[in-house]
Design a protein around this motif. Structure first.
Motif, PDB file in Angstrom:
ATOM      1  N   LEU A   1       0.260  -1.099   0.103  1.00  0.00           N
ATOM      2  CA  LEU A   1      -0.178  -0.044   0.301  1.00  0.00           C
ATOM      3  C   LEU A   1       0.859   0.772   0.080  1.00  0.00           C
ATOM      4  CD1 LEU A   1      -2.963   0.249   0.259  1.00  0.00           C
ATOM      5  CD2 LEU A   1      -3.466   0.422   2.358  1.00  0.00           C
ATOM      6  N   VAL A   2       1.530   1.971  -0.639  1.00  0.00           N
ATOM      7  CA  VAL A   2       2.189   3.148  -1.476  1.00  0.00           C
ATOM      8  C   VAL A   2       1.426   4.024  -0.973  1.00  0.00           C
ATOM      9  CG1 VAL A   2       3.751   4.099  -2.635  1.00  0.00           C
ATOM     10  CG2 VAL A   2       4.041   1.618  -3.015  1.00  0.00           C
ATOM     11  N   MET A   3       1.356   5.227  -0.186  1.00  0.00           N
ATOM     12  CA  MET A   3       0.449   6.191   0.113  1.00  0.00           C
ATOM     13  C   MET A   3       1.748   7.015  -0.498  1.00  0.00           C
ATOM     14  SD  MET A   3      -1.823   5.810   0.893  1.00  0.00           S
ATOM     15  CE  MET A   3      -2.302   4.296  -0.113  1.00  0.00           C
ATOM     16  N   GLY A   4       2.317   7.325  -1.777  1.00  0.00           N
ATOM     17  CA  GLY A   4       2.500   8.601  -2.722  1.00  0.00           C
ATOM     18  C   GLY A   4       2.885   8.010  -3.841  1.00  0.00           C
ATOM     19  N   VAL A   5       4.562   8.082  -3.893  1.00  0.00           N
ATOM     20  CA  VAL A   5       5.217   6.999  -5.307  1.00  0.00           C
ATOM     21  C   VAL A   5       6.072   6.045  -4.636  1.00  0.00           C
ATOM     22  CG1 VAL A   5       3.766   8.983  -6.710  1.00  0.00           C
ATOM     23  CG2 VAL A   5       6.148   9.379  -5.455  1.00  0.00           C
ATOM     24  N   GLU A   6       6.595   5.606  -5.892  1.00  0.00           N
ATOM     25  CA  GLU A   6       7.504   4.869  -6.362  1.00  0.00           C
ATOM     26  C   GLU A   6       9.059   5.208  -5.327  1.00  0.00           C
ATOM     27  OE1 GLU A   6       8.681   0.313  -5.644  1.00  0.00           O
ATOM     28  OE2 GLU A   6       6.703   1.492  -6.699  1.00  0.00           O
ATOM     29  N   MET A   7       9.174   6.634  -5.176  1.00  0.00           N
ATOM     30  CA  MET A   7      10.114   7.305  -4.322  1.00  0.00           C
ATOM     31  C   MET A   7      10.235   6.756  -3.002  1.00  0.00           C
ATOM     32  SD  MET A   7      13.253   8.446  -5.150  1.00  0.00           S
ATOM     33  CE  MET A   7      14.401   9.320  -3.946  1.00  0.00           C
ATOM     34  N   ASP A   8       9.180   6.929  -2.372  1.00  0.00           N
ATOM     35  CA  ASP A   8       8.791   6.994  -1.262  1.00  0.00           C
ATOM     36  C   ASP A   8       9.107   5.812  -0.050  1.00  0.00           C
ATOM     37  OD1 ASP A   8       7.527   9.580  -0.700  1.00  0.00           O
ATOM     38  OD2 ASP A   8       6.156   8.759  -1.872  1.00  0.00           O
TER      39      ASP A   8
ATOM     40  N   ASN B   1      -2.603   0.001  -8.859  1.00  0.00           N
ATOM     41  CA  ASN B   1      -1.235  -0.341  -9.882  1.00  0.00           C
ATOM     42  C   ASN B   1      -2.209  -0.130 -11.226  1.00  0.00           C
ATOM     43  OD1 ASN B   1      -1.718  -2.049  -7.222  1.00  0.00           O
ATOM     44  ND2 ASN B   1       0.068  -2.727  -7.858  1.00  0.00           N
ATOM     45  N   PHE B   2      -1.438   0.390 -11.695  1.00  0.00           N
ATOM     46  CA  PHE B   2      -1.294   0.938 -13.184  1.00  0.00           C
ATOM     47  C   PHE B   2      -0.467  -0.116 -14.388  1.00  0.00           C
ATOM     48  CE2 PHE B   2      -2.806   5.272 -11.219  1.00  0.00           C
ATOM     49  CZ  PHE B   2      -4.217   4.810 -11.907  1.00  0.00           C
ATOM     50  N   LEU B   3      -0.885  -0.013 -15.434  1.00  0.00           N
ATOM     51  CA  LEU B   3       0.157  -0.719 -16.174  1.00  0.00           C
ATOM     52  C   LEU B   3      -0.229  -0.486 -17.908  1.00  0.00           C
ATOM     53  CD1 LEU B   3      -0.299  -5.000 -15.370  1.00  0.00           C
ATOM     54  CD2 LEU B   3       1.358  -3.748 -15.698  1.00  0.00           C
ATOM     55  N   TYR B   4       1.319   0.203 -18.254  1.00  0.00           N
ATOM     56  CA  TYR B   4       0.254   0.826 -19.702  1.00  0.00           C
ATOM     57  C   TYR B   4       0.237  -0.049 -20.737  1.00  0.00           C
ATOM     58  CZ  TYR B   4       0.215   4.819 -23.414  1.00  0.00           C
ATOM     59  OH  TYR B   4       0.261   5.235 -24.267  1.00  0.00           O
TER      60      TYR B   4
ATOM     61  N   SER C   1      -3.437 -11.753 -12.977  1.00  0.00           N
ATOM     62  CA  SER C   1      -2.839 -10.880 -12.086  1.00  0.00           C
ATOM     63  C   SER C   1      -1.381  -9.768 -12.768  1.00  0.00           C
ATOM     64  CB  SER C   1      -1.756 -11.452 -11.547  1.00  0.00           C
ATOM     65  OG  SER C   1      -0.454 -12.912 -11.918  1.00  0.00           O
ATOM     66  N   GLU C   2      -1.448  -9.147 -12.352  1.00  0.00           N
ATOM     67  CA  GLU C   2       0.569  -8.431 -13.348  1.00  0.00           C
ATOM     68  C   GLU C   2       1.476  -9.334 -13.968  1.00  0.00           C
ATOM     69  OE1 GLU C   2       3.002  -5.755 -11.629  1.00  0.00           O
ATOM     70  OE2 GLU C   2       1.460  -6.261  -9.584  1.00  0.00           O
ATOM     71  N   PRO C   3       2.037  -9.521 -14.782  1.00  0.00           N
ATOM     72  CA  PRO C   3       3.588  -9.327 -15.044  1.00  0.00           C
ATOM     73  C   PRO C   3       4.648  -9.148 -13.658  1.00  0.00           C
ATOM     74  CG  PRO C   3       3.080  -8.577 -16.702  1.00  0.00           C
ATOM     75  CD  PRO C   3       1.925  -8.336 -15.888  1.00  0.00           C
ATOM     76  N   GLN C   4       5.312  -9.520 -13.713  1.00  0.00           N
ATOM     77  CA  GLN C   4       6.088  -9.487 -11.200  1.00  0.00           C
ATOM     78  C   GLN C   4       6.995  -8.433 -11.793  1.00  0.00           C
ATOM     79  OE1 GLN C   4       5.562 -11.478  -8.613  1.00  0.00           O
ATOM     80  NE2 GLN C   4       7.046  -9.963  -7.898  1.00  0.00           N
ATOM     81  N   GLY C   5       6.389  -7.448 -10.721  1.00  0.00           N
ATOM     82  CA  GLY C   5       6.935  -6.400 -10.910  1.00  0.00           C
ATOM     83  C   GLY C   5       6.847  -5.523 -11.555  1.00  0.00           C
ATOM     84  N   LYS C   6       5.891  -5.456 -12.225  1.00  0.00           N
ATOM     85  CA  LYS C   6       5.379  -4.269 -13.484  1.00  0.00           C
ATOM     86  C   LYS C   6       5.292  -3.324 -13.036  1.00  0.00           C
ATOM     87  CE  LYS C   6       8.084  -6.168 -16.706  1.00  0.00           C
ATOM     88  NZ  LYS C   6       9.519  -5.768 -16.983  1.00  0.00           N
ATOM     89  N   SER C   7       4.291  -2.528 -12.725  1.00  0.00           N
ATOM     90  CA  SER C   7       2.790  -1.783 -12.908  1.00  0.00           C
ATOM     91  C   SER C   7       3.666  -0.356 -11.614  1.00  0.00           C
ATOM     92  CB  SER C   7       1.545  -2.066 -11.654  1.00  0.00           C
ATOM     93  OG  SER C   7       1.767  -3.087 -10.365  1.00  0.00           O
ATOM     94  N   MET C   8       3.193   0.434 -11.901  1.00  0.00           N
ATOM     95  CA  MET C   8       3.167   1.686 -11.578  1.00  0.00           C
ATOM     96  C   MET C   8       1.941   1.049  -9.679  1.00  0.00           C
ATOM     97  SD  MET C   8       2.381   5.153 -12.396  1.00  0.00           S
ATOM     98  CE  MET C   8       2.251   6.457 -10.935  1.00  0.00           C
ATOM     99  N   ARG C   9       2.968   1.895  -8.540  1.00  0.00           N
ATOM    100  CA  ARG C   9       2.527   2.053  -7.532  1.00  0.00           C
ATOM    101  C   ARG C   9       2.524   3.462  -6.907  1.00  0.00           C
ATOM    102  NH1 ARG C   9       5.777  -2.830  -4.510  1.00  0.00           N
ATOM    103  NH2 ARG C   9       8.170  -1.533  -4.857  1.00  0.00           N
ATOM    104  N   CYS C  10       0.792   3.652  -6.724  1.00  0.00           N
ATOM    105  CA  CYS C  10       1.192   5.121  -6.189  1.00  0.00           C
ATOM    106  C   CYS C  10      -0.125   5.093  -4.918  1.00  0.00           C
ATOM    107  CB  CYS C  10       0.914   5.541  -7.690  1.00  0.00           C
ATOM    108  SG  CYS C  10      -0.466   5.681  -8.737  1.00  0.00           S
TER     109      CYS C  10
END
Length: 612
Positions: A370-377, A607-610, A490-499
């Motif tokens: 549960l990322v409250m922010g973006v991946e940089m956090d 989670n986003f996958l373009y 499910s998504e490809p492992q570790g591909k989605s954007m978490r925010c």
């Protein structure tokens, strides 16, 4: 005059005889010049002459690689030929990817000033040959700022025409979100208390009346009864098998587990007489260890139930390690779920000290985080965690943790003469954890990319393929190549954007989520218990990039959760992965919360996958 002739004719009359006669120094001078008359559409293709030898290094270095890698086909040829070291291309990919983002955010132009002559070796060189006096046109594409220039020749006039944006691509950025406090108070679960079944238990166990066997362990003795001990599979096997203890009146027990103590052993023996006992959370690990050694299945089950209802920041790590050791999979699943829900919002220094390397790797790798922010956090949290693992005696206010962390790593960087920290002896153990970060969603922001570079925790070799993929991905999209090809359950492992973002009150609000390299600016609205996605048009105030495609296709997964004071979920709703196609200014409702009791604050994570 000889140099002028070569600049005019090298690309059109490059016979094998001419190529043999051009010396290294002369070739270097020709290739370095912006006067070179390039007659290729993507004009920076390497020459097809003798490719061997270190002596050619100086000439090859004069190539302007930024205008080669902008074309996926040319980039693939460069890779396949393997004439150029990867170290030459890494900074090129980085600058090509980050350059547009800097221009977008700060309006910095590059080059800053152009006078009579250009900055040395900076210009893009391209050209075309016209064979007849007739009207024609051709495009010249810019490498990273998405300018598509169409050139027209008609009636002895040459015209430049800037093509419409929807025929190009652009790069986007990401923003950071603020994190909020924890959830509301909720009623605590009742603990189960066991009552003595009769007064005889007091006499049999506590006073040891009519005992027929004595147990000695940890400096203590218990006068107990075989008939009660045989409820334990450990003692049942001992008394009924061909063991030397079978007929002994006094049995010495050796404790193989350091979690077992005298009090826990006493409680375990008492459970054989009472059936169930009161287990406080602070004692559950020791009692579980004892029950596991004695193979007391009912007591193990009771310990598991207590652990499930008392998972919180103070207990989650010890419960997780115990559940793994004593094979309580449901408890371990609950502990991992708690960490995924709370790691980004309740990451106190005490909790960060207790999380092991293997557990942190599992948490960071998960798309359920549960990322409250973006991946940089996530990167910032990992940096603080690594510091506390190396300096467990650190004490100070929470606001001082990050500055102290940065200072400590800066000293380490000076001592190691700039070696990336994870490649030092101290840092190698943390490599598997940091490799779980999704760097594509960090480097998309110039400020975050600069911090990553300044910290020097991560080797540049990790980031080179990321910059390359982030830069070339949009170019592939212009050829309608899809990524990922298919999204199933499910998504490809570790591909989605978490925010994610936290909503504190029941009121109308909206916020943007920006795509990392395809510049899709998605506005999310919460109003009247509905969550709506809106693909903003380029001229809208929310748009932080230049969203040039008329339609965006992506897969998303939206999750809502409310957590109580101890970090346990009291409400969840999940859309699962869904495909979605949005046109400019189109709105689409993605979640309806009507007739559902939602406790604020709520965590909204996506989670986003373009897709293209």
């Amino acid at each position: 005059m000889c140099l002028r002739w070569l600049l005019d004719n090298m690309m059109t009359q490059c016979s094998d005889k001419l190529l043999r006669e051009v010396s290294l120094d002369l070739m270097k001078e020709v290739i370095a010049s912006s006067e070179l008359l390039v007659q290729e559409r993507f004009g920076e293709h390497p020459f097809r002459g003798d490719r061997a030898g270190q002596s050619l290094r100086a000439s090859v270095q004069q190539l302007r690689f930024a205008y080669i890698i902008c074309d996926p086909t040319s980039a693939r040829v460069i890779h396949q030929d393997a004439l150029i070291p990867a170290a030459w291309l890494c900074p090129v990919y980085k600058e090509c990817f980050l350059g547009p983002l800097r221009a977008k955010q700060t309006r910095e132009l590059w080059p800053v000033d152009v006078y009579v002559s250009e900055p040395q070796g900076k210009s893009m060189r391209c050209g075309v040959q016209l064979h007849k006096q007739k009207q024609c046109s051709w495009p010249w594409e810019g490498f990273s700022f998405s300018w598509d220039l169409v050139v027209c020749y008609a009636n002895q006039h040459i015209i430049f025409w800037y093509s419409a944006p929807n025929k190009s691509y652009s790069l986007g950025g990401s923003g950071k979100r603020k994190r909020g406090p924890g959830g509301p108070l909720t009623k605590k679960p009742r603990r189960k208390r066991a009552q003595d079944r009769s007064g005889s238990v007091e006499a049999l166990f506590l006073r040891g009346e009519q005992s027929d066997v004595r147990i000695r362990a940890l400096g203590e003795e218990w006068n107990v009864h075989r008939v009660y001990l045989c409820q334990s599979r450990y003692f049942a096997s001992m008394f009924r098998g061909a063991w030397r203890e079978t007929n002994m009146d006094t049995i010495e027990l050796q404790m193989p587990d350091e979690n077992i103590d005298r009090e826990a052993l006493h409680e375990a023996f008492g459970a054989l007489y009472r059936g169930s006992i009161f287990i406080p959370p602070g004692r559950v690990v020791a009692i579980l260890a004892t029950a596991s050694m004695l193979q007391l299945d009912e007591l193990i089950r009771q310990c598991g139930e207590v652990m499930k209802v008392t998972v919180r920041a103070q207990t989650v790590c010890s419960y997780d390690y115990s559940a793994e050791s004593y094979r309580l999979q449901t408890v371990r699943t609950m502990c991992l779920r708690w960490l995924l829900d709370n790691m980004m919002t309740q990451c106190s220094d005490k909790l960060l000290r207790e999380v092991s390397l293997d557990l942190m790797k599992e948490v960071i790798a998960s798309s359920e985080l549960l990322v409250m922010g973006v991946e940089m956090d996530v990167y910032t949290m990992l940096k603080k965690w690594m510091f506390l693992q190396l300096q467990p005696t650190w004490r100070g206010p929470r606001r001082a943790l990050l500055p102290d962390t940065d200072s400590w790593f800066a000293r380490s960087r000076r001592d190691s003469e700039g070696t990336p920290f994870v490649e030092t002896e101290q840092g190698r153990a943390f490599v598997p954890v940091f490799q779980q970060l999704r760097f594509a969603y960090i480097i998309c922001d110039p400020t975050s990319a600069r911090i990553i570079h300044q910290d020097a925790l991560i080797p540049a070799a990790w980031l080179c393929p990321v910059y390359k993929e982030c830069f070339l991905g949009p170019l592939r999209a212009t050829t309608r190549e899809l990524w990922p090809v298919d999204v199933y359950v499910s998504e490809p492992q570790g591909k989605s954007m978490r925010c994610g973002v936290q909503l504190h009150k029941q009121k109308h609000c909206s916020w943007p989520w920006e795509g990392f390299s395809f510049s899709w600016d998605l506005v999310v609205c919460y109003a009247n218990q509905h969550i709506i996605f809106w693909y903003s048009a380029p001229n809208k105030s929310y748009s932080l990039g230049v969203s040039l495609l008329e339609q965006r296709k992506f897969a998303f997964r939206l999750r809502l959760s409310s957590l109580d004071r101890d970090g346990r979920a009291v409400f969840r709703k999940d859309t699962g992965y869904q495909r979605l196609s949005l046109r400019e200014d189109q709105e689409l409702e993605v979640m309806n919360l009507e007739n559902q009791y939602v406790v604020f604050p709520i965590h909204v994570a996506c989670n986003f996958l373009y897709l293209h």
